[in-house]
Design a protein around this motif. Sequence first.
Motif, PDB file in Angstrom:
ATOM      1  N   ASN A  14       0.642  -1.354   0.085  1.00  0.00           N
ATOM      2  CA  ASN A  14       0.149   0.312  -0.027  1.00  0.00           C
ATOM      3  C   ASN A  14       0.780   1.373   0.005  1.00  0.00           C
ATOM      4  O   ASN A  14       0.483   2.300   0.080  1.00  0.00           O
ATOM      5  CB  ASN A  14      -1.154   0.022   0.869  1.00  0.00           C
ATOM      6  N   ALA A  15       1.934   0.762   0.391  1.00  0.00           N
ATOM      7  CA  ALA A  15       3.357   2.327   0.469  1.00  0.00           C
ATOM      8  C   ALA A  15       3.800   3.146  -0.998  1.00  0.00           C
ATOM      9  O   ALA A  15       3.700   3.683  -1.302  1.00  0.00           O
ATOM     10  CB  ALA A  15       4.142   2.362   1.434  1.00  0.00           C
ATOM     11  N   VAL A  16       3.463   1.567  -2.020  1.00  0.00           N
ATOM     12  CA  VAL A  16       3.616   1.499  -3.531  1.00  0.00           C
ATOM     13  C   VAL A  16       3.390   2.509  -4.033  1.00  0.00           C
ATOM     14  O   VAL A  16       2.072   2.900  -4.563  1.00  0.00           O
ATOM     15  CB  VAL A  16       4.436   0.653  -4.109  1.00  0.00           C
ATOM     16  N   PRO A  17       3.475   3.813  -4.691  1.00  0.00           N
ATOM     17  CA  PRO A  17       2.611   4.630  -5.585  1.00  0.00           C
ATOM     18  C   PRO A  17       2.029   4.226  -6.435  1.00  0.00           C
ATOM     19  O   PRO A  17       2.235   2.901  -7.375  1.00  0.00           O
ATOM     20  CB  PRO A  17       3.419   6.004  -5.747  1.00  0.00           C
ATOM     21  N   SER A  18       1.097   4.694  -7.125  1.00  0.00           N
ATOM     22  CA  SER A  18       0.871   3.629  -8.363  1.00  0.00           C
ATOM     23  C   SER A  18       0.925   4.091  -9.394  1.00  0.00           C
ATOM     24  O   SER A  18       1.695   5.249  -9.876  1.00  0.00           O
ATOM     25  CB  SER A  18      -1.244   4.355  -8.837  1.00  0.00           C
ATOM     26  N   GLY A  19       1.712   3.191 -10.135  1.00  0.00           N
ATOM     27  CA  GLY A  19       2.077   3.573 -12.283  1.00  0.00           C
ATOM     28  C   GLY A  19       1.160   3.685 -12.780  1.00  0.00           C
ATOM     29  O   GLY A  19       1.688   3.454 -13.740  1.00  0.00           O
ATOM     30  N   LYS A  20      -0.393   3.727 -12.917  1.00  0.00           N
ATOM     31  CA  LYS A  20      -0.833   3.944 -13.566  1.00  0.00           C
ATOM     32  C   LYS A  20      -0.551   5.081 -14.464  1.00  0.00           C
ATOM     33  O   LYS A  20      -0.046   6.100 -13.569  1.00  0.00           O
ATOM     34  CB  LYS A  20      -2.316   4.519 -12.926  1.00  0.00           C
ATOM     35  N   GLY A  21      -0.130   5.167 -15.793  1.00  0.00           N
ATOM     36  CA  GLY A  21       0.116   6.366 -16.608  1.00  0.00           C
ATOM     37  C   GLY A  21       1.284   6.033 -16.970  1.00  0.00           C
ATOM     38  O   GLY A  21       1.588   7.503 -17.139  1.00  0.00           O
ATOM     39  N   LYS A  22       2.231   5.507 -16.549  1.00  0.00           N
ATOM     40  CA  LYS A  22       3.649   6.092 -16.397  1.00  0.00           C
ATOM     41  C   LYS A  22       4.088   4.873 -17.390  1.00  0.00           C
ATOM     42  O   LYS A  22       2.839   3.732 -17.623  1.00  0.00           O
ATOM     43  CB  LYS A  22       4.173   5.615 -14.887  1.00  0.00           C
ATOM     44  N   ARG A  48       1.456  -4.651 -12.944  1.00  0.00           N
ATOM     45  CA  ARG A  48       0.255  -4.903 -12.983  1.00  0.00           C
ATOM     46  C   ARG A  48      -0.663  -4.384 -11.684  1.00  0.00           C
ATOM     47  O   ARG A  48      -1.516  -4.182 -11.460  1.00  0.00           O
ATOM     48  CB  ARG A  48       0.059  -6.150 -13.677  1.00  0.00           C
ATOM     49  N   TYR A  49       0.431  -5.137 -10.836  1.00  0.00           N
ATOM     50  CA  TYR A  49      -0.623  -5.221  -9.224  1.00  0.00           C
ATOM     51  C   TYR A  49      -0.568  -3.508  -9.294  1.00  0.00           C
ATOM     52  O   TYR A  49      -1.537  -3.158  -8.229  1.00  0.00           O
ATOM     53  CB  TYR A  49      -0.042  -6.277  -8.679  1.00  0.00           C
ATOM     54  N   HIS A  50       0.307  -2.709  -9.727  1.00  0.00           N
ATOM     55  CA  HIS A  50       0.467  -1.210  -9.108  1.00  0.00           C
ATOM     56  C   HIS A  50      -0.448  -0.415  -9.809  1.00  0.00           C
ATOM     57  O   HIS A  50      -0.087   0.491 -10.115  1.00  0.00           O
ATOM     58  CB  HIS A  50       1.819  -1.128  -8.863  1.00  0.00           C
ATOM     59  N   GLY A  51      -1.271  -0.404 -11.252  1.00  0.00           N
ATOM     60  CA  GLY A  51      -1.515  -0.292 -11.615  1.00  0.00           C
ATOM     61  C   GLY A  51      -1.241  -0.159 -13.173  1.00  0.00           C
ATOM     62  O   GLY A  51      -1.953   0.994 -13.506  1.00  0.00           O
ATOM     63  N   VAL A  52       0.088  -0.414 -13.258  1.00  0.00           N
ATOM     64  CA  VAL A  52       0.577  -0.396 -15.125  1.00  0.00           C
ATOM     65  C   VAL A  52      -0.559  -0.968 -15.570  1.00  0.00           C
ATOM     66  O   VAL A  52      -0.266  -2.485 -15.576  1.00  0.00           O
ATOM     67  CB  VAL A  52       2.585  -0.823 -15.057  1.00  0.00           C
ATOM     68  N   SER A  55      -0.190  -2.308 -22.621  1.00  0.00           N
ATOM     69  CA  SER A  55       0.655  -1.603 -22.916  1.00  0.00           C
ATOM     70  C   SER A  55       1.300  -0.487 -22.875  1.00  0.00           C
ATOM     71  O   SER A  55       2.280   0.439 -23.868  1.00  0.00           O
ATOM     72  CB  SER A  55      -0.597  -0.419 -23.718  1.00  0.00           C
ATOM     73  N   ASP A  56       1.741  -0.463 -20.877  1.00  0.00           N
ATOM     74  CA  ASP A  56       2.355   0.903 -20.986  1.00  0.00           C
ATOM     75  C   ASP A  56       3.896  -0.367 -20.214  1.00  0.00           C
ATOM     76  O   ASP A  56       4.687   0.850 -19.509  1.00  0.00           O
ATOM     77  CB  ASP A  56       2.086   1.597 -19.799  1.00  0.00           C
ATOM     78  N   ILE A  57       4.357  -1.731 -20.418  1.00  0.00           N
ATOM     79  CA  ILE A  57       5.298  -2.232 -20.350  1.00  0.00           C
ATOM     80  C   ILE A  57       6.010  -2.669 -21.316  1.00  0.00           C
ATOM     81  O   ILE A  57       5.200  -3.581 -22.309  1.00  0.00           O
ATOM     82  CB  ILE A  57       5.107  -3.317 -19.878  1.00  0.00           C
ATOM     83  N   VAL A  58       7.548  -2.107 -21.739  1.00  0.00           N
ATOM     84  CA  VAL A  58       8.006  -2.534 -22.416  1.00  0.00           C
ATOM     85  C   VAL A  58       9.538  -2.957 -22.459  1.00  0.00           C
ATOM     86  O   VAL A  58       9.700  -3.107 -21.624  1.00  0.00           O
ATOM     87  CB  VAL A  58       9.007  -0.848 -23.429  1.00  0.00           C
ATOM     88  N   VAL A  81      10.006   5.614 -21.725  1.00  0.00           N
ATOM     89  CA  VAL A  81       9.646   5.546 -20.421  1.00  0.00           C
ATOM     90  C   VAL A  81      10.301   5.803 -19.320  1.00  0.00           C
ATOM     91  O   VAL A  81      11.287   6.676 -18.921  1.00  0.00           O
ATOM     92  CB  VAL A  81      10.146   4.338 -20.536  1.00  0.00           C
ATOM     93  N   SER A  82       9.585   5.782 -17.820  1.00  0.00           N
ATOM     94  CA  SER A  82       9.639   6.857 -17.007  1.00  0.00           C
ATOM     95  C   SER A  82      11.112   6.000 -16.473  1.00  0.00           C
ATOM     96  O   SER A  82      11.617   7.233 -15.493  1.00  0.00           O
ATOM     97  CB  SER A  82       8.669   6.424 -16.063  1.00  0.00           C
ATOM     98  N   ALA A  83      11.328   4.994 -16.341  1.00  0.00           N
ATOM     99  CA  ALA A  83      12.484   4.387 -15.655  1.00  0.00           C
ATOM    100  C   ALA A  83      12.234   2.915 -16.519  1.00  0.00           C
ATOM    101  O   ALA A  83      11.397   2.180 -17.194  1.00  0.00           O
ATOM    102  CB  ALA A  83      11.767   3.498 -14.566  1.00  0.00           C
ATOM    103  N   VAL A  84      13.547   2.472 -16.603  1.00  0.00           N
ATOM    104  CA  VAL A  84      13.994   0.777 -17.282  1.00  0.00           C
ATOM    105  C   VAL A  84      14.360  -0.332 -15.948  1.00  0.00           C
ATOM    106  O   VAL A  84      15.007   0.492 -15.494  1.00  0.00           O
ATOM    107  CB  VAL A  84      15.280   1.244 -18.165  1.00  0.00           C
TER     108      VAL A  84
END
Length: 88
Positions: A14-22, A48-52, A55-58, A81-84
Amino acid sequence: MATSLKNLSDYDHNAVPSGKGKRFGIVVSEWNTAITKALLQGAIDTFRYHGVADSDIVIDFVPGTFELPFGAKKLSQHAHVSAVICIG
């Protein structure tokens, strides 16, 4: 100086921020696929668990661990990408 060690596998989901939109990149070594495929699946499941969105996973594959830095550089330059993450 003593430091306390922490098990990095113990974290509060629950402390991990959402990855939605990244957008995230994963570079995976094809060498030792018995291990790298399992690690790749774990990374995808965690995203996926954190909302990514899928289509946003390369995902890019490289022959071995030696090529991971080059693959990460290319992915970061061309996939926006935001991170690799490198798995090898």
